[in-house]
Write an enzyme that holds these catalytic residues in place. Structure first.
Site, short mmCIF file in Angstrom:
data_model
loop_
_atom_site.label_atom_id
_atom_site.label_comp_id
_atom_site.label_asym_id
_atom_site.label_seq_id
_atom_site.Cartn_x
_atom_site.Cartn_y
_atom_site.Cartn_z
N ALA A 37 0.85 -1.18 0.00
CA ALA A 37 0.00 0.00 0.00
C ALA A 37 0.89 1.24 0.00
O ALA A 37 1.41 1.63 1.03
CB ALA A 37 -0.90 -0.02 1.23
N GLU A 38 1.04 1.82 -1.17
CA GLU A 38 2.00 2.92 -1.31
C GLU A 38 1.55 4.20 -0.63
O GLU A 38 2.37 4.95 -0.09
CB GLU A 38 2.29 3.19 -2.78
CG GLU A 38 3.03 2.06 -3.48
CD GLU A 38 2.13 0.88 -3.88
OE1 GLU A 38 0.89 1.04 -3.76
OE2 GLU A 38 2.64 -0.17 -4.29
N PHE A 64 8.52 0.62 -7.98
CA PHE A 64 8.79 1.12 -9.33
C PHE A 64 8.09 2.46 -9.47
O PHE A 64 7.13 2.75 -8.75
CB PHE A 64 8.23 0.16 -10.40
CG PHE A 64 9.06 -1.07 -10.63
CD1 PHE A 64 10.02 -1.10 -11.64
CD2 PHE A 64 8.89 -2.19 -9.84
CE1 PHE A 64 10.79 -2.23 -11.85
CE2 PHE A 64 9.66 -3.33 -10.05
CZ PHE A 64 10.62 -3.36 -11.06
N PHE A 105 4.38 2.70 -9.59
CA PHE A 105 3.71 2.24 -8.37
C PHE A 105 3.85 3.25 -7.24
O PHE A 105 3.42 3.00 -6.11
CB PHE A 105 4.23 0.85 -7.98
CG PHE A 105 4.13 -0.13 -9.13
CD1 PHE A 105 3.08 -0.05 -10.02
CD2 PHE A 105 5.11 -1.07 -9.35
CE1 PHE A 105 2.98 -0.91 -11.11
CE2 PHE A 105 5.04 -1.94 -10.43
CZ PHE A 105 3.96 -1.86 -11.32
N PRO A 148 -0.11 5.64 -6.55
CA PRO A 148 -1.13 5.58 -5.49
C PRO A 148 -0.82 6.50 -4.32
O PRO A 148 -1.71 6.86 -3.56
CB PRO A 148 -1.10 4.10 -5.04
CG PRO A 148 -0.50 3.35 -6.18
CD PRO A 148 0.45 4.30 -6.85
N HIS A 186 6.58 -0.30 -15.56
CA HIS A 186 7.85 -0.50 -14.85
C HIS A 186 8.95 0.40 -15.38
O HIS A 186 10.11 0.19 -15.06
CB HIS A 186 8.30 -1.97 -14.96
CG HIS A 186 7.47 -2.92 -14.15
ND1 HIS A 186 6.23 -3.33 -14.53
CD2 HIS A 186 7.71 -3.54 -12.97
CE1 HIS A 186 5.74 -4.18 -13.64
NE2 HIS A 186 6.61 -4.32 -12.67
#
Ligand SMILES: Cc1ncc(C[n+]2csc(CCOP(=O)(O)OP(=O)(O)O)c2C)c(N)n1
Ligand SMILES: Cc1ncc(C[n+]2csc(CCOP(=O)(O)OP(=O)(O)O)c2C)c(N)n1
Ligand SMILES: [Mg+2]
Ligand SMILES: [Mg+2]
Lengths: 370, 335, 370, 335
Positions: D65-66, D89, D92, D95, D135
């Site tokens: 959970a970023e 990455f 990602f 969020p 990515h």
């Protein structure tokens, strides 16, 4: 059957579920009701809670009035949620932290923050009027649900630091529970066993959206079990139960018992803010109905019956409220504008060359105008 | 242009409301949803009366979750619907950022054209309305830096209508930035006026001395500056970009080549702001026509300030004229 | 006590809770077990499920081998999750949609998508190798949990359109349940009563992070009640129960019963991807232990005992797998590189002037190099 | 510089690992957390061995959970800790965008200096490693457009060490962009070399013909171009920006004034990319020294492509030299 998943005990799991009816210690008519496992606050505490509610209510009324007169940019009243705000704030221990939202002015005042400092954000003078570290209070949070993660982080930090006298209370609304951040916060808090208490003030609305369109859950407290933390459903208009349950949850957190999710069922008596028109989305009769469950009146009736409040005390309390309101009015008359140079002061620890340039240009502009 | 369709005076909010109403009426696949867009009609009343007229399956309130609003819109568009969603304020679109950048912008490309997403994300943006923190961000640079997104912003009620209709008709996702401080500004709106393409800039005021490049909330400010500039001896051309991405190089370059000087104006901070792109591409294309580097008049490079300080933050006609005055009219070589 | 909150029925709420043990129809030794309320798939279905698992397993092995040989950029094996992948895919009705992740190659193959198309993403030729609309399948999703919202949106769109023969199945992992998007999707799905089924393949790990550090919940299925939807806990290595429970949930969704959350307990036998080194974070003994619960073997034993599978059928199945693997190897030998001009083709419906410029420049470059 | 502290050859990943290790050892308030940073040591092994050495209260895996990673880091910093968090990455990190933009960047300002957030957000970014979609994003423009953030990116193992130590010591939040394609590139690392300030650019190669402005993954590419350029008669100066925000105008402007020509290089798409800011500010400051507009050599304006097409997407030495060749060496006036 999966050797790697934590096997769970059904009984322990069931204990995480809320009760079918919201917990109450004092009912809507002001009568003491039985609530196994939860103690009525002491007489002293009950009187203190009542006093804070009367003062909080007066503060709220004053802030609404100031807004009508144009002194505040906007004001989200917490009238009707007085028991949540006060019960929660007074449950905080000396080292505990509070993470409020824009809605929680009364809680901040009850927490001991200068009313004028509470209103700095809403008056438009600054983004946060009080000293976060000195008050152990996060800034009033506007991006919904984002404060839940700050609360969890701070709580976890305290735990990592070995400070077992610190718990954290975060306030959020029913609407905010729909945001991803709330979920991440609940989950991380449970995994870390962070000493944090989530108090959801379910006031029935997120601006115009009624709770029935916010969630299909039996209650929001039913979310607790899905994170492995207790979910407690309480009557948010009963200051006694709010105080008692929040206190117990904070104690549990400090003792290493992990987080708790509390849903307090309450109602926002005013519109979302002064700028909102609540007639567009709710019936007057609904508001009228909730007025019969006014938390301040309930507490008053209960204390009078218990002999903890008499005419003299009530008069004194009212006078205190008036004095405080007058002080607030005076403070709000202060027309001092914030210093334009302050715009550049705290963007970084040290202003960058770019900011210095812009500050100099602004200073020139202002000098020319002067 | 027929007088029948011309409504002499409509606020921008009303123009947007009319555009949504007409789109809902014309195309049964159009849906409007977001926070408080139903009975309340939106906090700025842009969706006022739409649920009443079209019912709560076409116009509806969502739970309070912006990533869900954009994410479900994507799934709905995959099924053939045309969602028009509202983010309540600029900063409250950030929770949807991953859905916007990783899916909304890219899904057509990722599926080699298999999936198109005719979605409009309406975002009231910018300051000037005395909003408390997080209610006044100019977030355009986040979207214009993302290939796959179309980003437009109206500066007039007419464009609010025309651009929103075009955005809804567009087969690609459109970030529709509504200058909230101009919601209450009035102007003539002809619903039959299809205007130039959604991707075209227009010249709002012709002039010969220098070109002011503006969009959204700053179009009116630029025009005001141009009027004030007359007394100072400037004949300023004002270009309303309308489409931030893609960029109308043709119109802009022609104007700057004509005037030889340019100022780009926006409320967002300067560093890394959209004005950098405008300055860079104008310079690339008009280098030998420029008498001075393209100037940027922008918000300060600080978080958006509290209401009582916003007047110092925001560009205004005086700052625009100051920038114009600094466009090396004496042609001294001073770098 | 709150007249505005949906009063809830305790019994109805309790029915949303999962069973204490994961549901099973066939146990780890291949024996039929009793599972009240859930039917064993028909003999025909059981044979079809077994066939798809054998083929899926062979596909997976082939893809892993191709990766070792350098034909694929990366491959996340679903070995061990065969029952989830196949049981779920074969439960889909003709108009249903599937929203998979990068992990779900076997499910896609079982769903009827050409194996070579399934591998386009992982081979690096394109972002999505199959026709989303023709296959009713979303692209394999890499940003975790984001596909849950697409699934809910599509399901809701079908419902708004009046298509009551459409349900949607979304696949996600245990790790993905921690993301905010999963929460928002579950909540919105329940509020909209969208015809969508969430199948969480809890394979014990999110890359290296074990489930115990992902969630403190008794089970992930306990999250259902917090959204007002049933949470069902099943043995993810029993293809019969996966198929039966997913089928029932999809039927329920199509019938307007709303969403279901299913947690399938399973295990990822291989490393996260070929690039991962699982020895850094888990014991060989744990893997060995799970090998004794192999879903394909379990199904085989069960079918043999039930007289639904004999040597001839097994041999034929194996031959079919080899043929399919050989075809895949041949397809992967195709050395055709994607056309550079395709870079610009689908950024927008019509390329912008900027893209045309860049395409022309690239064409010039390539012409010069040729 | 003592030989004792000089390690002749270290990969960038090892240099980052060493920086984290030294920071953890030196300051008990430093914490490292994120997805898979514990026993696995991170998917790029940047945190390899740290949990073993410092224990799982100082180096730990988080749930997936970023937003939570950044959001809890903020709370932890408020309590006096110094979190160094990893986003696995580039894409990602999206969020966490709301936490980054609305809180991380602004909290010092919002509290009038009351709360400082000494947090480092490490983000492996960019392409060139054959990663599948999401990515390989170059997401720097999102951060550099946000006042309140400090954004740095190392181009060498030495800088990876030095800048990361400085970022951790910094009282402000730092977005630390790690060029993942350079993780395995080796170079000398002297842990005692404190380098210039974190906010300074450095000249990696002196030259007289033109200035190549690069950062992160493109520093090596720019140096390669400069070497190849010698045969073509160019004597190129290469500036490694290091600090994307704030920007070292002094070093950059001095170089461009000297050479009279500039090319800015990055992997991100051109439109609205960081290079626009570089081009705009260099032009503002060096207008009369420029023989040609500042050129931009960037990734294409498309979503990052699949591995088999990335070579066509990415800037390379040839494209840089092409851009150099187009810097109007004949001084024809052609706009
Ligand atoms: C992320 C985000 N989205 C939207 C908003 C706009 N907004 C402000 S208050 C509000 C409703 C909040 O409802 P609830 O959480 O129930 O709190 P209440 O106002 O009832 O106290 C909304 C949508 C916001 N502040 N933040
Ligand atoms: C938003 C996001 N964050 C991080 C990642 C990097 N990542 C890829 S797979 C993975 C673990 C996923 O675990 P789980 O959801 O359990 O699925 P599994 O791989 O076990 O099938 C991570 C962290 C990602 N793809 N997306
Ligand atoms: Mg509410
Ligand atoms: Mg997993």
């Amino acid at each position: 059957m999966n050797p790697d998943r934590k096997t769970y005990d059904e009984k322990t799991a069931e204990a995480l579920l809320p009760t079918a009816e919201p917990l109450q210690l004092v009912d809507a008519r002001g009568a003491r009701v039985d609530c196994p496992g939860h103690e009525l606050p002491s007489d002293e505490q009950l009187v203190a809670l009542h006093r804070a509610m009367v003062l909080g209510r007066r503060f709220d009324t004053q802030a609404s009035a100031l807004t009508k007169q144009g002194s505040l940019a906007v004001y989200p009243s917490s009238r009707g949620q007085d028991a949540c705000q006060v019960g929660a704030a007074l449950a905080l221990g000396p080292k505990d932290w509070l993470f409020p939202t824009y809605r929680d002015s009364m809680a901040l005042v009850a927490h001991g923050i200068d009313p004028a400092e509470v209103l700095v954000l809403l008056r438009g003078d600054g983004h946060c009027g009080y000293d976060v570290h000195a008050t152990h209070t996060g800034p009033q949070c506007t991006p919904l649900a984002t404060n839940t993660l700050h609360a969890v982080g701070l709580a976890h930090a305290a735990r990592l630091t070995g400070d077992d006298d610190v718990a954290v209370l975060v306030l959020l609304g029913d609407g905010a529970t729909s945001e991803g951040d709330t979920h991440e916060a609940l989950n991380v808090a449970a995994v870390y066993r962070a000493p944090v208490v989530f108090l959801v003030q379910n006031n029935g609305y997120a601006i115009s959206v009624p709770f029935s369109q916010q969630s299909a859950a039996p209650t929001l407290a039913h979310k607790g079990i899905g994170y492995g933390m207790p979910g407690v459903l309480i009557d948010g208009n009963d200051v006694a139960v709010v105080h008692s349950v929040v206190t117990a949850a904070l104690d549990r957190a400090r003792a290493g018992g992990g987080p708790t999710l509390i849903e307090a069922v309450t109602y926002r008596l005013e519109a979302h803010t002064n700028a909102d028109d609540a007639t567009r989305y709710r019936q007057k009769s609904e508001v009228a109905d909730w007025l019969t469950r006014d938390p301040v009146e309930r507490s008053r009736v209960h204390l009078r019956a218990a002999g903890l409040l008499d005419d003299a005390a009530e008069t004194a309390l009212q006078a205190e409220g008036e004095k405080q309101a007058a002080a607030l009015r005076t403070a709000m008359q202060d027309e001092a504008e914030p210093d334009p140079a302050s715009l550049f002061a705290h963007v970084y620890d040290k202003p960058t060359a770019l900011l210095d340039e812009q500050a100099a240009r602004l200073a020139d502009e202002l000098a020319e105008q002067a | 242009m027929t007088t029948a369709t011309r409504t002499p005076s409509m606020t921008m909010a009303q123009a947007l409301n009319t555009a949504l109403r007409d789109a809902l009426a014309d195309d049964p696949s159009v849906l409007v949803f977001g926070e408080d867009v139903g009975p309340l009609g939106g906090v700025f009343r842009v969706t006022d009366g739409l649920q009443e007229q079209f019912g709560d399956t076409r116009v509806f309130d969502t739970p309070l979750a912006e990533s869900a609003i954009v994410g479900t819109a994507i799934g709905m568009a995959m099924y053939g619907l045309r969602p028009v969603v509202e983010m309540q304020f600029d900063a409250f679109a950030y929770p949807a950022f991953e859905q916007v950048v990783s899916h909304l912008a890219k899904l057509r490309n990722r599926t080699r054209g298999g999936v198109s997403l005719p979605i409009v994300v309406r975002i009231p943006y910018g300051g000037g309305i005395g909003g408390v923190e997080h209610h006044s961000d100019s977030s355009e640079a986040y979207y214009t830096a993302t290939p796959g997104l179309t980003v437009v912003s109206p500066g007039t009620p007419q464009d609010a209508y025309t651009l929103l209709r075009q955005a809804i008709a567009c087969p690609d996702p459109v970030i529709f930035l509504e200058p909230k401080r101009r919601y209450w500004g009035k102007g003539a709106v002809d619903v039959a006026d299809t205007g130039p393409g959604m991707d075209r800039a227009v010249i709002r005021r012709e002039g010969a001395s220098a070109t002011i490049l503006a969009y959204g909330p700053m179009v009116a400010t630029a025009l005001e500056a141009a009027e004030l500039g007359v007394a100072e001896g400037y004949d300023l051309e004002v270009v309303d970009l309308r489409s931030l991405s893609p960029f109308d190089d043709e119109t802009v370059s022609a104007s700057v080549r004509k005037t030889g000087r340019a100022v780009v104006v926006h409320e967002a901070a300067s560093f890394g702001g959209y004005g950098a792109e405008v300055a860079a591409r104008v310079t690339e294309r008009c280098f030998h026509h420029l008498e001075a580097p393209v100037a940027r008049v922008t918000g300060l490079d600080v978080p958006y300030p509290p209401p009582k300080l916003e007047e110092h933050f925001l560009p205004n006609p005086e700052r625009i004229l100051d920038a114009v005055a600094n466009l090396q009219w004496e042609r001294e070589d001073r770098a």
